[in-house]
Design an enzyme around this catalytic site. Sequence first.
Site, mmCIF file in Angstrom:
data_model
loop_
_atom_site.group_PDB
_atom_site.id
_atom_site.type_symbol
_atom_site.label_atom_id
_atom_site.label_comp_id
_atom_site.label_asym_id
_atom_site.label_seq_id
_atom_site.Cartn_x
_atom_site.Cartn_y
_atom_site.Cartn_z
ATOM 1 N N TYR A 1 40.466 29.950 41.340
ATOM 2 C CA TYR A 1 41.726 30.668 41.094
ATOM 3 C C TYR A 1 42.901 29.683 41.014
ATOM 4 O O TYR A 1 43.720 29.752 40.088
ATOM 5 C CB TYR A 1 41.932 31.679 42.222
ATOM 6 C CG TYR A 1 43.164 32.532 42.111
ATOM 7 C CD1 TYR A 1 43.218 33.607 41.229
ATOM 8 C CD2 TYR A 1 44.287 32.282 42.902
ATOM 9 C CE1 TYR A 1 44.352 34.401 41.135
ATOM 10 C CE2 TYR A 1 45.420 33.066 42.824
ATOM 11 C CZ TYR A 1 45.452 34.129 41.943
ATOM 12 O OH TYR A 1 46.583 34.913 41.854
ATOM 13 N N ALA B 1 42.808 26.530 40.301
ATOM 14 C CA ALA B 1 42.683 25.715 39.082
ATOM 15 C C ALA B 1 43.163 26.512 37.868
ATOM 16 O O ALA B 1 43.863 25.981 36.996
ATOM 17 C CB ALA B 1 41.238 25.263 38.892
ATOM 18 N N ILE C 1 52.034 39.208 47.408
ATOM 19 C CA ILE C 1 52.659 40.463 46.975
ATOM 20 C C ILE C 1 51.705 41.606 47.305
ATOM 21 O O ILE C 1 50.491 41.473 47.121
ATOM 22 C CB ILE C 1 52.914 40.424 45.438
ATOM 23 C CG1 ILE C 1 53.656 39.139 45.023
ATOM 24 C CG2 ILE C 1 53.662 41.669 44.980
ATOM 25 C CD1 ILE C 1 55.027 38.947 45.612
HETATM 26 P P1 NAP Z 1 45.685 43.733 40.480
HETATM 27 O O1 NAP Z 1 46.424 44.753 41.266
HETATM 28 O O2 NAP Z 1 44.290 43.397 40.832
HETATM 29 O O3 NAP Z 1 45.760 44.155 38.926
HETATM 30 C C1 NAP Z 1 45.139 43.357 37.951
HETATM 31 C C2 NAP Z 1 45.427 43.928 36.580
HETATM 32 O O4 NAP Z 1 44.819 43.068 35.600
HETATM 33 C C3 NAP Z 1 44.832 45.306 36.371
HETATM 34 O O5 NAP Z 1 45.680 46.024 35.491
HETATM 35 C C4 NAP Z 1 43.499 45.003 35.689
HETATM 36 O O6 NAP Z 1 43.056 46.133 34.967
HETATM 37 C C5 NAP Z 1 43.906 43.827 34.799
HETATM 38 N N1 NAP Z 1 42.817 42.922 34.423
HETATM 39 C C6 NAP Z 1 42.010 42.173 35.226
HETATM 40 N N2 NAP Z 1 41.154 41.456 34.499
HETATM 41 C C7 NAP Z 1 41.392 41.756 33.203
HETATM 42 C C8 NAP Z 1 40.819 41.332 31.960
HETATM 43 N N3 NAP Z 1 39.783 40.471 31.921
HETATM 44 N N4 NAP Z 1 41.325 41.839 30.809
HETATM 45 C C9 NAP Z 1 42.355 42.712 30.837
HETATM 46 N N5 NAP Z 1 42.941 43.138 31.966
HETATM 47 C C10 NAP Z 1 42.460 42.666 33.136
HETATM 48 O O7 NAP Z 1 46.445 42.325 40.487
HETATM 49 P P2 NAP Z 1 47.958 41.950 40.919
HETATM 50 O O8 NAP Z 1 47.949 41.611 42.346
HETATM 51 O O9 NAP Z 1 48.912 42.947 40.390
HETATM 52 O O10 NAP Z 1 48.110 40.554 40.142
HETATM 53 C C11 NAP Z 1 48.698 40.468 38.860
HETATM 54 C C12 NAP Z 1 48.860 38.991 38.517
HETATM 55 O O11 NAP Z 1 49.658 38.356 39.515
HETATM 56 C C13 NAP Z 1 47.535 38.229 38.488
HETATM 57 O O12 NAP Z 1 47.557 37.260 37.469
HETATM 58 C C14 NAP Z 1 47.509 37.550 39.841
HETATM 59 O O13 NAP Z 1 46.706 36.386 39.825
HETATM 60 C C15 NAP Z 1 48.967 37.235 40.031
HETATM 61 N N6 NAP Z 1 49.349 37.021 41.425
HETATM 62 C C16 NAP Z 1 49.218 38.021 42.343
HETATM 63 C C17 NAP Z 1 49.588 37.773 43.668
HETATM 64 C C18 NAP Z 1 49.495 38.829 44.732
HETATM 65 O O14 NAP Z 1 49.784 38.512 45.891
HETATM 66 N N7 NAP Z 1 49.123 40.066 44.429
HETATM 67 C C19 NAP Z 1 50.069 36.518 44.013
HETATM 68 C C20 NAP Z 1 50.176 35.525 43.056
HETATM 69 C C21 NAP Z 1 49.826 35.797 41.747
HETATM 70 P P3 NAP Z 1 41.495 46.383 34.630
HETATM 71 O O15 NAP Z 1 40.730 46.087 35.894
HETATM 72 O O16 NAP Z 1 41.395 47.778 34.144
HETATM 73 O O17 NAP Z 1 41.172 45.394 33.547
#
Ligand code: NAP
Length: 247
Positions: free
Chosen positions: A155, A157, A188
């Site tokens: 992740y 990387a 978050i």
């Molecule tokens: P989340 O609640 O798990 O939601 C992930 C979203 O991405 C969902 O809409 C999912 O829908 C979609 N998704 C996953 N793989 C996909 C694929 N191969 N193709 C198309 N859609 C895909 O994640 P989140 O926490 O909101 O995170 C959003 C972004 O912020 C991510 O890039 C994560 O790495 C980054 N981030 C999050 C945090 C945190 O603390 N939450 C911190 C740093 C960075 P489907 O499953 O239906 O595809």
Amino acid sequence: MSGKELDGVVAIVTGGSRGIGLAISTALAEAGAKVALVARNAERASAAAADLPGRGHQSYSCDVADPAQVSETVKSVEDALGPVGVLVNNAGITRDNILIRMKDEEFDEVIAANLKGAFNFTRSVTRGMMKRREGVILNITSVVGLTGNAGQANYAASKAGLVGLTKSVAKELASRGVRCNAVAPGFIRTDMTDALSEDQVEALKGQIPLGSLGEPEDIAEVVRFLVGPGARYITGQVLAVDGGMVM
Ligand code: NAP
């Protein structure tokens, strides 16, 4: 016309059906954008798009890791909504494991979704943006892409790769009027962090100077600014939105 800063702008948000992506979709819709909300699960994406404020939003079922699905999706968005003005590469997954146990699939799947997925969408929207000499690309990376994190070699990387992608795209497309920046969230509250135990959350809070986890809206507000006209002189930057974790 509502006179809002993104009035009528077509904005693709990958991973827009939940968590941070849903908050970003909502904020861009509130700013007047027509949102093309992308996720793999079609029903969830469609329900999320239907609930966004304003009109003209669409949902698309697409795996960002698949270049053919991505170029087809971008074509469908342009046919239905018009030229893409904003792309937010937010879709992301985790497959955490310690290094010696990490399987090839765990490494490859995370790179494919988080890094290659952003490349796929960026490449697909770029030709049109260059021709029109305007457009904004925003990548959601992570503070662990800047600091590294034990148990998240794949992740971290992928997220560090997004930083390189952001700066390269910014340099390559600046002369064509296209900006590219990244936001690096800290911890978050979303489905992704729901797996953490209360003890883990308490321990984490100790590492966050502002003393709490962030909310998806904290990221969305910054994205709204960075893709909007107020940020027209900002490109190639990575902004940590993390309660002060990384300074
Ligand atoms: P989340 O609640 O798990 O939601 C992930 C979203 O991405 C969902 O809409 C999912 O829908 C979609 N998704 C996953 N793989 C996909 C694929 N191969 N193709 C198309 N859609 C895909 O994640 P989140 O926490 O909101 O995170 C959003 C972004 O912020 C991510 O890039 C994560 O790495 C980054 N981030 C999050 C945090 C945190 O603390 N939450 C911190 C740093 C960075 P489907 O499953 O239906 O595809």
